[in-house]
Design an enzyme around this catalytic site. Structure first.
Site, PDB file in Angstrom:
ATOM      1  N   ILE A  84       4.783  17.219   7.464  1.00 13.71           N
ATOM      2  CA  ILE A  84       3.695  16.565   8.391  1.00 13.71           C
ATOM      3  C   ILE A  84       3.113  17.560   9.155  1.00 13.71           C
ATOM      4  O   ILE A  84       3.652  18.246  10.060  1.00 13.71           O
ATOM      5  CB  ILE A  84       4.544  15.495   9.314  1.00 13.71           C
ATOM      6  CG1 ILE A  84       5.473  14.546   8.365  1.00 13.71           C
ATOM      7  CG2 ILE A  84       3.476  14.797  10.041  1.00 13.71           C
ATOM      8  CD1 ILE A  84       4.752  14.087   7.122  1.00 13.71           C
ATOM      9  N   THR A  85       1.767  17.853   8.863  1.00 15.85           N
ATOM     10  CA  THR A  85       0.928  18.404   9.422  1.00 15.85           C
ATOM     11  C   THR A  85       0.844  18.284  10.885  1.00 15.85           C
ATOM     12  O   THR A  85       0.769  16.957  11.403  1.00 15.85           O
ATOM     13  CB  THR A  85      -0.778  18.581   8.747  1.00 15.85           C
ATOM     14  OG1 THR A  85      -0.412  18.968   7.372  1.00 15.85           O
ATOM     15  CG2 THR A  85      -1.568  19.401   9.580  1.00 15.85           C
ATOM     16  N   HIS A 107      -3.136  18.032  -7.680  1.00 17.59           N
ATOM     17  CA  HIS A 107      -4.052  17.908  -8.722  1.00 17.59           C
ATOM     18  C   HIS A 107      -3.948  17.035  -9.726  1.00 17.59           C
ATOM     19  O   HIS A 107      -4.606  16.468 -10.329  1.00 17.59           O
ATOM     20  CB  HIS A 107      -4.253  19.518  -9.410  1.00 17.59           C
ATOM     21  CG  HIS A 107      -5.002  19.709 -10.390  1.00 17.59           C
ATOM     22  ND1 HIS A 107      -6.556  19.789  -9.974  1.00 17.59           N
ATOM     23  CD2 HIS A 107      -5.206  19.576 -11.665  1.00 17.59           C
ATOM     24  CE1 HIS A 107      -7.386  20.213 -11.144  1.00 17.59           C
ATOM     25  NE2 HIS A 107      -6.478  19.789 -11.968  1.00 17.59           N
ATOM     26  N   GLU A 167      -2.343  15.700  -0.135  1.00 15.58           N
ATOM     27  CA  GLU A 167      -3.181  14.777  -0.336  1.00 15.58           C
ATOM     28  C   GLU A 167      -3.474  14.421  -1.793  1.00 15.58           C
ATOM     29  O   GLU A 167      -4.574  14.089  -2.345  1.00 15.58           O
ATOM     30  CB  GLU A 167      -4.678  15.127   0.256  1.00 15.58           C
ATOM     31  CG  GLU A 167      -4.488  15.384   1.546  1.00 15.58           C
ATOM     32  CD  GLU A 167      -4.831  14.106   2.523  1.00 15.58           C
ATOM     33  OE1 GLU A 167      -5.219  12.980   2.041  1.00 15.58           O
ATOM     34  OE2 GLU A 167      -4.475  14.220   3.733  1.00 15.58           O
ATOM     35  N   LEU A 213       3.760  10.171   6.018  1.00 18.97           N
ATOM     36  CA  LEU A 213       3.885   9.334   4.586  1.00 18.97           C
ATOM     37  C   LEU A 213       5.004  10.012   3.909  1.00 18.97           C
ATOM     38  O   LEU A 213       6.036   9.308   3.242  1.00 18.97           O
ATOM     39  CB  LEU A 213       2.300   9.366   3.988  1.00 18.97           C
ATOM     40  CG  LEU A 213       2.721   8.382   2.545  1.00 18.97           C
ATOM     41  CD1 LEU A 213       2.774   6.784   2.778  1.00 18.97           C
ATOM     42  CD2 LEU A 213       1.253   8.703   1.968  1.00 18.97           C
ATOM     43  N   ASP A 230      -9.032  39.393  -6.902  1.00 18.34           N
ATOM     44  CA  ASP A 230      -9.217  40.224  -7.917  1.00 18.34           C
ATOM     45  C   ASP A 230     -10.249  41.577  -7.637  1.00 18.34           C
ATOM     46  O   ASP A 230     -10.101  42.603  -7.652  1.00 18.34           O
ATOM     47  CB  ASP A 230      -9.473  39.752  -8.999  1.00 18.34           C
ATOM     48  CG  ASP A 230      -9.381  40.656 -10.617  1.00 18.34           C
ATOM     49  OD1 ASP A 230      -9.225  41.801 -10.105  1.00 18.34           O
ATOM     50  OD2 ASP A 230      -9.423  40.016 -11.641  1.00 18.34           O
TER      51      ASP A 230
HETATM   52  C1  LIG Z   1       1.212  22.473   4.171  1.00 19.41           C
HETATM   53  C2  LIG Z   1       1.461  21.019   3.749  1.00 19.41           C
HETATM   54  C3  LIG Z   1       1.165  19.778   4.598  1.00 19.41           C
HETATM   55  C4  LIG Z   1       1.237  18.667   4.356  1.00 19.41           C
HETATM   56  N1  LIG Z   1       0.928  17.400   5.098  1.00 19.41           N
HETATM   57  C5  LIG Z   1       1.287  16.407   4.989  1.00 19.41           C
HETATM   58  C6  LIG Z   1       0.903  15.413   6.022  1.00 19.41           C
HETATM   59  O1  LIG Z   1       0.434  15.838   7.272  1.00 19.41           O
HETATM   60  N2  LIG Z   1       1.553  14.092   5.940  1.00 19.41           N
HETATM   61  C7  LIG Z   1       2.061  13.542   4.836  1.00 19.41           C
HETATM   62  O2  LIG Z   1       2.264  12.535   4.779  1.00 19.41           O
HETATM   63  N3  LIG Z   1       2.253  14.558   3.775  1.00 19.41           N
HETATM   64  C8  LIG Z   1       1.863  15.907   4.003  1.00 19.41           C
HETATM   65  N4  LIG Z   1       2.134  16.961   3.024  1.00 19.41           N
HETATM   66  C9  LIG Z   1       2.927  16.347   1.876  1.00 19.41           C
HETATM   67  C10 LIG Z   1       2.207  16.386   0.433  1.00 19.41           C
HETATM   68  O3  LIG Z   1       1.261  15.244   0.627  1.00 19.41           O
HETATM   69  C11 LIG Z   1       2.899  16.163  -0.656  1.00 19.41           C
HETATM   70  O4  LIG Z   1       3.519  17.613  -0.743  1.00 19.41           O
HETATM   71  C12 LIG Z   1       2.352  15.846  -1.920  1.00 19.41           C
HETATM   72  O5  LIG Z   1       2.082  14.478  -1.952  1.00 19.41           O
HETATM   73  C13 LIG Z   1       3.149  16.173  -3.331  1.00 19.41           C
HETATM   74  O6  LIG Z   1       4.504  15.656  -2.997  1.00 19.41           O
HETATM   75  P1  LIG Z   1       5.904  16.605  -3.381  1.00 19.41           P
HETATM   76  O7  LIG Z   1       5.556  17.714  -2.544  1.00 19.41           O
HETATM   77  O8  LIG Z   1       6.871  15.848  -3.103  1.00 19.41           O
HETATM   78  O9  LIG Z   1       5.704  16.773  -4.850  1.00 19.41           O
HETATM   79  P2  LIG Z   1       6.127  15.954  -6.277  1.00 19.41           P
HETATM   80  O10 LIG Z   1       5.822  14.715  -6.062  1.00 19.41           O
HETATM   81  O11 LIG Z   1       7.787  16.378  -6.446  1.00 19.41           O
HETATM   82  O12 LIG Z   1       5.660  16.671  -7.466  1.00 19.41           O
HETATM   83  C14 LIG Z   1       5.887  17.929  -7.813  1.00 19.41           C
HETATM   84  C15 LIG Z   1       5.047  18.426  -8.959  1.00 19.41           C
HETATM   85  O13 LIG Z   1       5.391  17.184 -10.221  1.00 19.41           O
HETATM   86  C16 LIG Z   1       4.095  16.750 -10.397  1.00 19.41           C
HETATM   87  N5  LIG Z   1       3.996  15.104 -10.662  1.00 19.41           N
HETATM   88  C17 LIG Z   1       4.529  14.134  -9.674  1.00 19.41           C
HETATM   89  N6  LIG Z   1       4.741  12.681 -10.358  1.00 19.41           N
HETATM   90  C18 LIG Z   1       4.092  13.091 -11.492  1.00 19.41           C
HETATM   91  C19 LIG Z   1       3.773  12.262 -12.499  1.00 19.41           C
HETATM   92  N7  LIG Z   1       3.952  10.790 -12.422  1.00 19.41           N
HETATM   93  N8  LIG Z   1       3.097  12.784 -13.703  1.00 19.41           N
HETATM   94  C20 LIG Z   1       2.746  13.855 -13.704  1.00 19.41           C
HETATM   95  N9  LIG Z   1       3.122  14.903 -12.846  1.00 19.41           N
HETATM   96  C21 LIG Z   1       3.736  14.236 -11.726  1.00 19.41           C
HETATM   97  C22 LIG Z   1       3.287  16.743  -9.365  1.00 19.41           C
HETATM   98  O14 LIG Z   1       1.795  16.785  -9.689  1.00 19.41           O
HETATM   99  C23 LIG Z   1       3.655  18.133  -8.977  1.00 19.41           C
HETATM  100  O15 LIG Z   1       3.143  19.150  -9.781  1.00 19.41           O
HETATM  101  C24 LIG Z   1       1.785  18.174   3.079  1.00 19.41           C
HETATM  102  C25 LIG Z   1       2.412  19.088   2.348  1.00 19.41           C
HETATM  103  C26 LIG Z   1       1.894  20.575   2.530  1.00 19.41           C
HETATM  104  C27 LIG Z   1       2.367  21.520   1.474  1.00 19.41           C
END
Ligand SMILES: Cc1cc2nc3c(=O)[nH]c(=O)nc-3n(C[C@H](O)[C@H](O)[C@H](O)COP(=O)(O)OP(=O)(O)OC[C@H]3O[C@@H](n4cnc5c(N)ncnc54)[C@H](O)[C@@H]3O)c2cc1C
Lengths: 389, 247
Positions: A167-168, A370, A367, A135, A340
């Protein structure tokens, strides 16, 4: 000494004997099969593939889906308890099970044709086939509605172009459930390993979830046959409904990681001697342990109730957001406290605490971060969306 | 071939068990009960022999109603049926008499048990059941091969192995290492819930051994902690030589 769970409020009494037996069986499996090998896998940054057939044999994939598709036919309490125990081992191992079950098998079951269910589900349940869920994109994480991966209609199928990131299981998957826009609408496609133009390079050098494979998915004019479109998934609510399933498991899993950290901390605090007494004799350390136990107990109650609501069919996705947000945050806090309490030992692989702590940083982000769950709750409370998708 | 796997419900190895003040009984203090660890090998061996030779596996426990929990484990692992003989407070002979009576009733060709129950550790079940049935028994077996009615069993002995041959029907107690007990499959755990557990009337026999009293072991010697001065080291050597007699 064997792990006997953390049950300060006799919550075991709220479980049926079979639910307890499912939990205890997975607990024993994790104790014998996961914990002895996981530190090495984490240090060397590989997913322990030898666990996959064993997990399938136990029945850990597609636990709640119907038996007629080779799945478990179990309730959500069992599914939750199993995720809790797996994550007591490692978040990466639980992630594997979450992805296979909630993000791959669930959408095929919920949005697939009867033929797709029969073709894929039994083989995903016995792990002959491994799946992944695409996704997130490089530029669209919290805002998946903005995705730019696109499918265009061609004769007999579709042409897929774009890229997914984070993507996991991507590089080890035989089938990817990929979300892409077709005529501006989000649809789900089953992209198979080996299809021309599809590659899934692994992303390296992670500090977190090191015993889990994370990959990019790249699509360059990948021809997807007509029968690989999930016919009943239309719009963002389809992938979001999958995330609700997985987040439910994460809310439970986080408690597993927290229990591992608490258990290690109690043992350490009662045996590590400083100033002539166990460090657990000092009030500051006792306060940390009391906080851990309190938060774990609260989190367990959230999960138990969530399972009951899910089994009753009255669960709202926002209720899952509350539990995912809370339980992962407290698990991370507990892991930090545990790190700690363990002093210098806490940074080594002799103890599981720093591994859990680092893993939970990913769990906090994936997913739905926070803060995104905060906003989901905020919108539910006020009726006012802080972000629009 | 009908295989009877006998299993017992025992306090968890981690349980802290005390003795009542008058020594007449035990204080279990809400200890968790589990499937006797050696009996897991008995169930697994029964399932493996069934896979090789066909037949059915019956799991049996003599005990309280709560012991049905371990019968459900046996069913979830793959036993065909489960039987409880509801009797408590029996001596080893009483348990053996009940097992033997049931083995006879179902015409079991192979009776499998764990080498010992980790509660009372009497180590006499296999031989007593064998004697009562008038068939051979082999105890503490670490490998079992069956060809038609011929059985080859291996036992670990100090520094080697002992190989025995016997014929069915036979009673065998098994030892760690004979196999790797399978985990019950999770969906089978749920299914086991709806499988019936048959209850069979106990046979009444008079006990052969009566429990007189329990006693907490007297600490024979207190551990000693010495310092690291020269005098302490000399004393340490003297103790190893004269008291522990190891050097
Ligand atoms: C190890 C790992 C495995 C994963 N596996 C999968 C998977 O299998 N399939 C898949 O599809 N995805 C996967 N993900 C992706 C994951 O779902 C995304 O990283 C996540 O949705 C956050 O997106 P981003 O990293 O682009 O962060 P961003 O969306 O860029 O967010 C960065 C920061 O900005 C904040 N933020 C963003 N928008 C807002 C808002 N409107 N208001 C306030 N704060 C905001 C966020 O809370 C965060 O703190 C994985 C991620 C990791 C790290």
């Amino acid at each position: 000494m064997a792990f006997n769970g953390v049950d300060y409020y006799q919550l075991d009494e709220l479980l049926s004997p079979e639910e307890r037996m499912v939990r205890d069986t997975v607990r024993e499996f994790v104790e014998n099969e996961v914990i002895p090998i996981i530190e090495e896998a984490y240090q060397q940054a590989y997913f322990p593939m030898e666990l996959v057939p064993k997990m399938a044999e136990l029945g850990l994939f597609g636990m709640t889906l119907p038996q007629e598709y080779g799945c478990g036919g179990m309730n959500n309490m069992c599914y939750g308890l199993a995720m809790q125990e797996l994550e007591r081992g490692d978040s990466g191992v639980r992630s594997f099970a979450s992805v296979q079950s909630s993000l791959v098998m669930y959408p095929i079951y919920a949005y697939g044709s009867e033929e797709q269910r029969r073709r894929w589900l039994p083989r995903l349940a016995n792990a002959e086939v491994i799946g992944c869920f695409g996704l997130t994109e490089p530029d669209y994480g919290s805002n998946p509605a903005g995705m730019i991966t696109t499918a265009t209609k061609i004769d007999g199928g579709f042409l897929l172009n774009g890229a997914k990131m984070w993507i996991t299981n991507g590089s080890i998957a035989d089938v990817a459930v990929v979300w892409a826009k077709l005529d501006g609408e989000i649809r789900g496609f089953l992209v198979e390993k080996g299809m021309k133009g599809f590659s899934a390079p692994e992303m390296k050098n992670k500090h977190s979830l090191r015993a889990s494979v994370t990959s990019e998915l790249i699509f360059q004019d990948v021809e997807i046959p007509e029968e690989n479109l999930l016919p009943n998934a239309r719009g963002l609510k389809a992938p979001l409904s999958c995330l609700t399933q997985a987040r439910y498991g994460i809310a439970w899993g986080a408690i597993g990681a927290a229990m591992a950290c608490y258990d290690a901390s109690v043992k350490y605090a009662t045996t590590r001697i400083q100033f002539g007494k166990p460090i657990g004799a000092f009030q500051l350390v006792q306060e940390k342990l009391a906080t851990m136990l309190t938060e774990i107990t609260k989190g367990q109650l959230l999960c138990w109730r969530l399972a009951k609501l899910k089994d009753a069919g009255t669960l709202r996705p926002q209720q899952v957001s509350l539990a995912k947000r809370n339980n992962v945050a407290i698990a991370l806090e507990i892991a930090r406290l545990a790190r700690d309490i363990h002093g210098a030992n806490g940074i080594t692989s002799e103890y599981p605490v720093m591994r859990h702590m680092l893993n939970l940083e990913s769990v906090k982000t994936y997913e739905g971060t926070h803060d995104i769950h905060t906003l989901i709750l905020g919108a539910d409370i006020t009726g006012i969306q802080a972000f629009s998708s | 071939m009908t295989i009877l796997a006998c299993i017992s419900y025992v306090p968890d190895t981690a349980a802290k068990i005390g003795v009542t003040a008058d020594g007449s009984g035990l204080e279990l203090g809400g200890a968790k009960y589990i499937l006797n660890p050696y009996d897991e090998f008995a169930i697994e061996e029964a399932l493996l022999q069934r896979e090789r030779h066909g037949g059915r596996v019956v799991a049996l426990t003599v005990g309280s109603d709560a012991a049905k929990e371990i019968l459900r484990t046996a069913l979830a692992m793959g036993a065909d049926s489960a039987v409880i003989i509801p009797a408590t407070g029996l001596d080893s002979f009483g348990v053996a008499a009940n097992i033997a009576a049931y083995a006879k009733a179902i015409d079991a060709s192979l009776v499998l048990l764990g080498r010992q129950s980790i509660d009372h550790d009497s180590f006499q079940m296999a031989s007593t059941v064998g004697a009562l049935l008038g068939v051979p028994s082999i105890s503490v077996v670490s490998k079992l091969e069956i060809e038609s009615d011929r059985v080859r069993a291996e036992r670990d002995i100090e520094g080697g192995k002992e190989v025995l041959e016997a014929t069915l029907p036979l009673v065998v107690s098994v030892q760690k290492g004979i196999n790797n007990p399978r985990y019950p499959k999770l969906p089978e755990i749920m299914k086991a819930k709806s499988k019936p557990i048959e209850s069979v009337e106990p046979v009444a026999v008079s006990p052969r051994a009566a429990m007189v009293r329990y006693q907490v072991p007297q600490l024979k010697r207190a551990n000693k902690i010495l310092g690291d001065s020269d005098a302490d080291i000399a004393e340490f050597v003297r103790l190893l030589h004269e008291e522990a007699k190891v050097i």
